[in-house]
Structure formats: C-alpha cells, structure tokens
Design a protein around this motif. Structure first.
Motif, PDB file in Angstrom:
ATOM      1  N   ALA A 135       0.840  -1.210   0.000  1.00  0.00           N
ATOM      2  CA  ALA A 135       0.000   0.000   0.000  1.00  0.00           C
ATOM      3  C   ALA A 135       0.870   1.253   0.000  1.00  0.00           C
ATOM      4  CB  ALA A 135      -0.941  -0.017   1.202  1.00  0.00           C
ATOM      5  N   ARG A 165       0.798   4.251  -2.744  1.00  0.00           N
ATOM      6  CA  ARG A 165       0.665   5.683  -2.439  1.00  0.00           C
ATOM      7  C   ARG A 165       1.814   6.478  -3.034  1.00  0.00           C
ATOM      8  NH1 ARG A 165      -0.734   3.710   2.890  1.00  0.00           N
ATOM      9  NH2 ARG A 165      -2.994   3.407   2.876  1.00  0.00           N
ATOM     10  N   ARG A 169     -11.428  10.378  -8.849  1.00  0.00           N
ATOM     11  CA  ARG A 169     -10.956  10.182  -7.466  1.00  0.00           C
ATOM     12  C   ARG A 169     -10.033   8.974  -7.416  1.00  0.00           C
ATOM     13  NH1 ARG A 169     -14.576   8.097  -4.517  1.00  0.00           N
ATOM     14  NH2 ARG A 169     -16.103   8.049  -6.181  1.00  0.00           N
ATOM     15  N   GLU A 206      -8.130   6.288  -4.705  1.00  0.00           N
ATOM     16  CA  GLU A 206      -8.019   5.887  -3.302  1.00  0.00           C
ATOM     17  C   GLU A 206      -7.231   4.593  -3.159  1.00  0.00           C
ATOM     18  OE1 GLU A 206     -12.331   5.933  -2.783  1.00  0.00           O
ATOM     19  OE2 GLU A 206     -12.269   3.757  -2.552  1.00  0.00           O
ATOM     20  N   VAL A 207      -6.481   4.503  -2.063  1.00  0.00           N
ATOM     21  CA  VAL A 207      -5.710   3.295  -1.772  1.00  0.00           C
ATOM     22  C   VAL A 207      -6.239   2.743  -0.462  1.00  0.00           C
ATOM     23  CG1 VAL A 207      -3.428   2.349  -1.279  1.00  0.00           C
ATOM     24  CG2 VAL A 207      -3.670   4.247  -2.915  1.00  0.00           C
ATOM     25  N   ALA A 208      -6.764   1.510  -0.494  1.00  0.00           N
ATOM     26  CA  ALA A 208      -7.319   0.910   0.715  1.00  0.00           C
ATOM     27  C   ALA A 208      -6.519  -0.326   1.084  1.00  0.00           C
ATOM     28  CB  ALA A 208      -8.785   0.531   0.485  1.00  0.00           C
ATOM     29  N   MET A 209      -6.034  -0.365   2.336  1.00  0.00           N
ATOM     30  CA  MET A 209      -5.268  -1.527   2.765  1.00  0.00           C
ATOM     31  C   MET A 209      -6.012  -2.295   3.838  1.00  0.00           C
ATOM     32  SD  MET A 209      -1.368  -1.915   4.065  1.00  0.00           S
ATOM     33  CE  MET A 209      -1.557  -1.603   5.788  1.00  0.00           C
ATOM     34  N   HIS A 210      -6.164  -3.590   3.623  1.00  0.00           N
ATOM     35  CA  HIS A 210      -6.742  -4.470   4.625  1.00  0.00           C
ATOM     36  C   HIS A 210      -5.797  -4.493   5.832  1.00  0.00           C
ATOM     37  CE1 HIS A 210      -7.987  -8.233   6.493  1.00  0.00           C
ATOM     38  NE2 HIS A 210      -9.081  -8.189   5.756  1.00  0.00           N
ATOM     39  N   PRO A 211      -6.336  -4.412   7.067  1.00  0.00           N
ATOM     40  CA  PRO A 211      -5.441  -4.344   8.232  1.00  0.00           C
ATOM     41  C   PRO A 211      -4.511  -5.553   8.346  1.00  0.00           C
ATOM     42  CG  PRO A 211      -7.758  -4.561   8.887  1.00  0.00           C
ATOM     43  CD  PRO A 211      -7.745  -4.255   7.432  1.00  0.00           C
ATOM     44  N   ARG A 248      -9.392   2.750  -7.819  1.00  0.00           N
ATOM     45  CA  ARG A 248      -9.316   2.223  -6.460  1.00  0.00           C
ATOM     46  C   ARG A 248      -8.270   1.115  -6.381  1.00  0.00           C
ATOM     47  NH1 ARG A 248     -14.685   0.580  -5.718  1.00  0.00           N
ATOM     48  NH2 ARG A 248     -15.236   2.755  -5.316  1.00  0.00           N
ATOM     49  N   THR A 271      -6.769  -1.753  -3.942  1.00  0.00           N
ATOM     50  CA  THR A 271      -6.987  -2.462  -2.680  1.00  0.00           C
ATOM     51  C   THR A 271      -5.883  -3.485  -2.476  1.00  0.00           C
ATOM     52  OG1 THR A 271      -8.523  -3.898  -3.856  1.00  0.00           O
ATOM     53  CG2 THR A 271      -9.498  -2.207  -2.502  1.00  0.00           C
ATOM     54  N   GLY A 314      -4.789  -6.662   0.098  1.00  0.00           N
ATOM     55  CA  GLY A 314      -5.266  -7.515   1.187  1.00  0.00           C
ATOM     56  C   GLY A 314      -4.717  -8.924   1.074  1.00  0.00           C
TER      57      GLY A 314
END
Ligand code: ADP
Length: 265
Positions: A112, A116, A133, A135-140, A173, A175, A177
């Motif tokens: 991630a 970024r 738009r 967005e960068v989403a990272m699974h915890p 987007r 992602t 994970g």
C-alpha cells in the motif's frame, strides 16, 4: 552422441539469446544519448521562442512558416521525442529483466505504501483530471512481500497511469489484502474507465499490443510495453497478474505476490 548434439545446440541457442540481449541493450543505450540532446534542444528552443519571439511574429508575417506553426512543430518534436525516450527505457527494462541482468534489491515491502508513492509520482496527471478520485485501501491484515520496492512501484505506476489514461471521471481504487489461501497478497487496481474488450484481456500483456479502439484516447503517450514489464516483474517473484473487464464497467487489474510475513500491526 545424440545428447552431445543436443547439448551443443542448446549452448548455441543460449549464446544467440545472450547476443540478442546485449545487442538490444547496446542499441538502446546508443539511441538514448542523441535523443537526450534532441529533446533538450527542442525544450529550450520552444521555451525561448515562446518568451522572446512569439510576441514579435505577427500571424500575417511574410514567413514561410508562421510563428504559431513553429511552436506547434516544436511541440510535436517534444512529445514524439518523449515517446521515443519512454520506448527506449521500456525496451531496456524488459531486456534487462528477460536476460536476467536486472539487479533485484529485495527487502520487506508494504504494497500500500508503494501504491501511495506511485500516486504521488503521478500527482500532476491526477490533478489534470479533478473529476477522477483515487483511493488506496489496505486491509489491516495485509502481509508484507519480499521484493524490490522500485520495481513494485514501477508496476503501480504502470497500472495507475493506464487507469488514468483510459478514465475521464469516476474512480481509481487500489486495494491490498491477504489472498484467499493466506499464502499471498492480492492487489487490485480498478478503474471506471472505458474498459477492455474480452478478446483483448490476455493480449494486452503481449509486447507492443494496444487495444485498437482505445487508442484515440491518448495516441501519443503509450509504448505498449508497460503491462509486459509489469507481468514479468510479478512473475519474477512467483506471482501472477491478470485483467478483468466487462463492457462499460471499467477495467480491473489484479496481481498476487507470495507473502513475506504476517502483518502483526
Ligand atoms: P501502453 O499503455 O503504453 O499502451 P500497456 O502495456 O501498459 O501499454 O497497455 C497495453 C494496452 O492495454 C493499452 O494500450 C490499452 O489499450 C490497454 N489498457 C491497459 N490498461 C487499461 C485500462 N485501465 N483501461 C483500458 N484499457 C487499458
């Protein structure tokens, strides 16, 4: 006798392959040097022209080539030169990877973070499309991977700049994970752009392949090598990369890399 012949033939092929790689590398380096000065002079000249001469040249001036045409021509030299330069760099990259000459500086990498970083590299291009738009989403629990962060960033830059190029508005987007097996990390770069016809989904990873109907979008900028390079990088680490798209739904690129260690937070 037969095995000896086969071994000799094999050796010969390896030598030819080696010769081909060093030829590509030599030619590309030789092309790069003069191109650098052509581009440099085009840039300096159009800048100087815009600043000092343009105000003096009237559009009805008795010139064979009018001022605005000179500027247009210089801009073509700059953009085509830029494309040639990207092509040479891509060819060098691909050749280095395929011939095993690419140095890999592997260490644990947070995917991630690299995504970024790639977004920051493309900041200027993104700001030209404010209706898009990103967005960068990272699974915890996204694990780290063991890889060369510069090469991983190169994969993200390729995928994100494609998503950008083929989308006018909507979203991009990323992602990151854990994959279903728990052994890998899955990354998806999804866009809401023009998408890719089903019959081209595999061929876009071939060298120089570009989807014909997509090309009116941004004719001059691509080399057709970005996805080939990206897939080679992912496969070097034992991973996989593929594309999905349904008509009017944008495109989505996924790659899976083997995990390095559990993310303990
Ligand atoms: P380039 O982008 O330099 O042409 P690539 O290898 O990166 O080369 O991509 C090959 C082709 O795949 C592109 O020219 C385009 O036709 C298609 N493509 C790649 N990414 C996308 C995307 N996100 N949306 C639509 N088409 C895409």
């Amino acid at each position: 006798e037969r095995t000896r012949e086969l071994r000799e033939a094999n050796l010969k092929l390896l030598q030819l392959d080696e010769l081909k790689s060093s030829f590509i590398s030599l030619v590309s380096h030789e092309l790069r040097t003069p191109l650098t000065s052509v581009l440099g002079y085009a840039k300096v000249t159009s800048k100087a022209f815009r600043k000092h001469f343009k105000p003096l040249v009237q559009d009805d001036a008795p010139l064979t080539v009018r001022g605005d045409q000179i500027l247009d021509n210089l801009q073509v030299i700059e953009s085509e030169g830029g494309r040639l330069s990207r092509l040479i760099n891509d060819l060098l990259d691909l050749n280095r990877i395929e011939s095993g000459r690419q140095p890999w500086h592997d260490r644990p990498v947070n995917l991630a973070e690299e995504a970024r970083a790639a977004v920051r590299v493309l900041q200027r291009e993104f700001s030209e499309k404010p209706q898009l738009r990103v967005e960068v989403a990272m699974h915890p629990e996204a694990p780290l991977v063991m890889a060369d962060c510069d090469r991983i960033r190169q994969v993200f830059i390729n995928l994100l700049s494609n998503a950008l190029k083929f989308s006018a508005e909507g979203f991009i987007r990323v992602t990151v994970g854990p994959d279903a097996s728990g052994q890998g990390v899955t990354v998806t770069v999804q866009d809401s752009g023009i998408g890719i016809p089903g019959e081209d989904l595999e061929r876009i990873f071939d060298r120089f392949y570009q989807v014909a109907k997509n090309q009116d979008t941004d004719k001059a900028s691509g080399t057709g090598l970005g996805l080939a390079i990206s897939r080679q990088i992912v496969e070097h680490y034992g991973g996989r990369m593929w594309a999905e798209s349904s008509p009017g739904q944008g495109a989505s690129f996924t790659f899976v890399l083997p995990r390095y260690a559990r993310f303990e937070g």
